[in-house]
Motif scaffolding. Sequence first.
Motif, PDB file in Angstrom:
ATOM      1  N   ALA A 197      35.141  32.568  78.096  1.00 36.78           N
ATOM      2  CA  ALA A 197      33.846  32.229  78.668  1.00 36.78           C
ATOM      3  C   ALA A 197      33.275  31.016  77.946  1.00 36.78           C
ATOM      4  N   LYS A 198      32.502  30.219  78.675  1.00 32.78           N
ATOM      5  CA  LYS A 198      31.879  29.022  78.088  1.00 32.78           C
ATOM      6  C   LYS A 198      30.376  29.255  77.968  1.00 32.78           C
ATOM      7  N   ALA A 199      29.877  29.106  76.747  1.00 35.01           N
ATOM      8  CA  ALA A 199      28.450  29.298  76.482  1.00 35.01           C
ATOM      9  C   ALA A 199      27.667  28.065  76.923  1.00 35.01           C
ATOM     10  N   PRO A 200      26.336  28.171  77.046  1.00 37.83           N
ATOM     11  CA  PRO A 200      25.513  27.020  77.445  1.00 37.83           C
ATOM     12  C   PRO A 200      25.702  25.796  76.554  1.00 37.83           C
ATOM     13  N   ASP A 201      26.016  26.013  75.272  1.00 34.39           N
ATOM     14  CA  ASP A 201      26.210  24.869  74.376  1.00 34.39           C
ATOM     15  C   ASP A 201      27.613  24.289  74.452  1.00 34.39           C
ATOM     16  N   GLY A 202      28.425  24.828  75.372  1.00 27.66           N
ATOM     17  CA  GLY A 202      29.778  24.318  75.553  1.00 27.66           C
ATOM     18  C   GLY A 202      30.832  25.040  74.749  1.00 27.66           C
ATOM     19  N   THR A 203      30.433  25.933  73.869  1.00 31.18           N
ATOM     20  CA  THR A 203      31.401  26.697  73.074  1.00 31.18           C
ATOM     21  C   THR A 203      32.223  27.608  73.976  1.00 31.18           C
ATOM     22  N   ILE A 204      33.534  27.579  73.748  1.00 32.18           N
ATOM     23  CA  ILE A 204      34.449  28.417  74.526  1.00 32.18           C
ATOM     24  C   ILE A 204      34.990  29.504  73.606  1.00 32.18           C
ATOM     25  N   SER A 205      34.919  30.754  74.070  1.00 32.55           N
ATOM     26  CA  SER A 205      35.383  31.854  73.225  1.00 32.55           C
ATOM     27  C   SER A 205      36.071  32.928  74.058  1.00 32.55           C
ATOM     28  N   PHE A 206      36.943  33.673  73.392  1.00 29.99           N
ATOM     29  CA  PHE A 206      37.661  34.772  74.025  1.00 29.99           C
ATOM     30  C   PHE A 206      36.733  35.960  74.164  1.00 29.99           C
ATOM     31  N   VAL A 207      36.734  36.583  75.319  1.00 26.38           N
ATOM     32  CA  VAL A 207      35.868  37.737  75.560  1.00 26.38           C
ATOM     33  C   VAL A 207      36.728  38.962  75.851  1.00 26.38           C
ATOM     34  N   GLY A 208      36.144  40.128  75.703  1.00 25.73           N
ATOM     35  CA  GLY A 208      36.896  41.353  75.929  1.00 25.73           C
ATOM     36  C   GLY A 208      37.396  41.921  74.619  1.00 25.73           C
ATOM     37  N   ALA A 209      38.086  43.051  74.736  1.00 23.82           N
ATOM     38  CA  ALA A 209      38.614  43.713  73.546  1.00 23.82           C
ATOM     39  C   ALA A 209      39.891  44.453  73.896  1.00 23.82           C
ATOM     40  N   GLY A 210      40.780  44.536  72.924  1.00 20.03           N
ATOM     41  CA  GLY A 210      42.036  45.253  73.144  1.00 20.03           C
ATOM     42  C   GLY A 210      43.102  44.377  73.767  1.00 20.03           C
ATOM     43  N   ASP A 211      44.332  44.869  73.740  1.00 19.43           N
ATOM     44  CA  ASP A 211      45.459  44.138  74.307  1.00 19.43           C
ATOM     45  C   ASP A 211      45.554  44.362  75.812  1.00 19.43           C
ATOM     46  N   PRO A 212      46.201  43.449  76.537  1.00 16.11           N
ATOM     47  CA  PRO A 212      46.414  43.656  77.974  1.00 16.11           C
ATOM     48  C   PRO A 212      47.129  44.983  78.227  1.00 16.11           C
ATOM     49  N   ALA A 213      46.772  45.623  79.325  1.00 12.20           N
ATOM     50  CA  ALA A 213      47.355  46.933  79.640  1.00 12.20           C
ATOM     51  C   ALA A 213      48.860  46.827  79.851  1.00 12.20           C
ATOM     52  N   LYS A 214      49.569  47.865  79.419  1.00 14.56           N
ATOM     53  CA  LYS A 214      51.022  47.901  79.581  1.00 14.56           C
ATOM     54  C   LYS A 214      51.392  48.448  80.958  1.00 14.56           C
ATOM     55  N   ILE A 215      52.591  48.115  81.387  1.00 13.61           N
ATOM     56  CA  ILE A 215      53.116  48.585  82.670  1.00 13.61           C
ATOM     57  C   ILE A 215      54.309  49.498  82.387  1.00 13.61           C
ATOM     58  N   PRO A 216      54.317  50.733  82.923  1.00 14.03           N
ATOM     59  CA  PRO A 216      55.465  51.627  82.694  1.00 14.03           C
ATOM     60  C   PRO A 216      56.706  51.109  83.414  1.00 14.03           C
ATOM     61  N   VAL A 217      57.810  51.020  82.672  1.00 21.00           N
ATOM     62  CA  VAL A 217      59.054  50.501  83.254  1.00 21.00           C
ATOM     63  C   VAL A 217      60.207  51.482  83.085  1.00 21.00           C
ATOM     64  N   GLY A 218      59.917  52.685  82.635  1.00 22.52           N
ATOM     65  CA  GLY A 218      60.940  53.698  82.434  1.00 22.52           C
ATOM     66  C   GLY A 218      60.310  54.939  81.842  1.00 22.52           C
ATOM     67  N   ASP A 219      61.092  56.017  81.759  1.00 22.49           N
ATOM     68  CA  ASP A 219      60.570  57.253  81.185  1.00 22.49           C
ATOM     69  C   ASP A 219      60.176  57.010  79.729  1.00 22.49           C
ATOM     70  N   GLY A 220      58.887  57.114  79.456  1.00 22.82           N
ATOM     71  CA  GLY A 220      58.401  56.903  78.105  1.00 22.82           C
ATOM     72  C   GLY A 220      58.475  55.465  77.635  1.00 22.82           C
TER      73      GLY A 220
END
Length: 298
Positions: free
Chosen positions: A146-169
């Motif tokens: 996200a870009k703040a009004p002063d132009g600062t760009i920062s990462f937003v959110g928390a945690g890693d991207p969700a995983k996708i199941p590709v096999g048993d366990g």
Amino acid sequence: MRVSTSQMFDRPLSLMTQLTAQADKAQTQIATTKKIDGAADSPTAWLRLQGLARAGADDTAYGANIKLAQGILAQSDGTLDSVQSQLTRAKELTLEASNGTLTDENRLAIAEELDSIRDSLFGLANTKDVRGQPLFGSATGDTAYAKAPDGTISFVGAGDPAKIPVGDGDAIQPSIGGAQAFAAGSSDMFAVLAHLSAALKAGGDISQASADAITGVDASLDSVAAARASVGARAARLDLSADQLVDAGEARESERSGLEDTDIPTAITQLQKTLTVLQATQASFSKLSSLSLFDYLN
């Protein structure tokens, strides 16, 4: 031992009924190419076939997930390649900016191009994947940066991207979080480029600013290279998982075929034998039924 008339007729009738049922069953097995039509045919085989069917359905879902993850990883790699190209150009400009003979106009032009590169990187960092989710996002939110009004760009959110199941366990993270892909030590590529651009626009001695920028851009390039290496490793792992699914599917199909499919040549031979015995039994019964009680007693 006396043999009643009913016994003489019941036995061949029972045999013909059995032979007819056997012939009908063989014909059905040949026509449908299936030797098991329900649990009554073979409870053990029927249960195993149900298990194989469930495993096949699971693997079909896993196969679709693998293709999805492969597509996202390929998109990640392509996007990171574009990021690398932008950062490489930024490094060229940074080295150019460190030249003490540049005019203010030259420095302003470099600053403007750095701003343009920063905007492009912001767009790349917010790329959506094939599902419409942030390619470099986190476990939460629909935006990575996200870009703040002063132009600062920062990462937003928390945690890693969700995983996708590709096999048993087994599950795989199909993309890289922005904080991992674009961070460079205590800062990130957006801050590095913003600081250098500001120094170029301010004028004066920028030797320290350009030196810091070179270090920062190199660190960002290293981060992106490491992210691409991680993406490549995951893609290789998915290729292996896909191959394993194919092998498992082939083994499962071989077992299913052995349990369920009709051996056509054997079934035809058995049907012919059954029909031959049935015809002989019918002929014998016909002769027997034509005898009168008088003929039988004499």
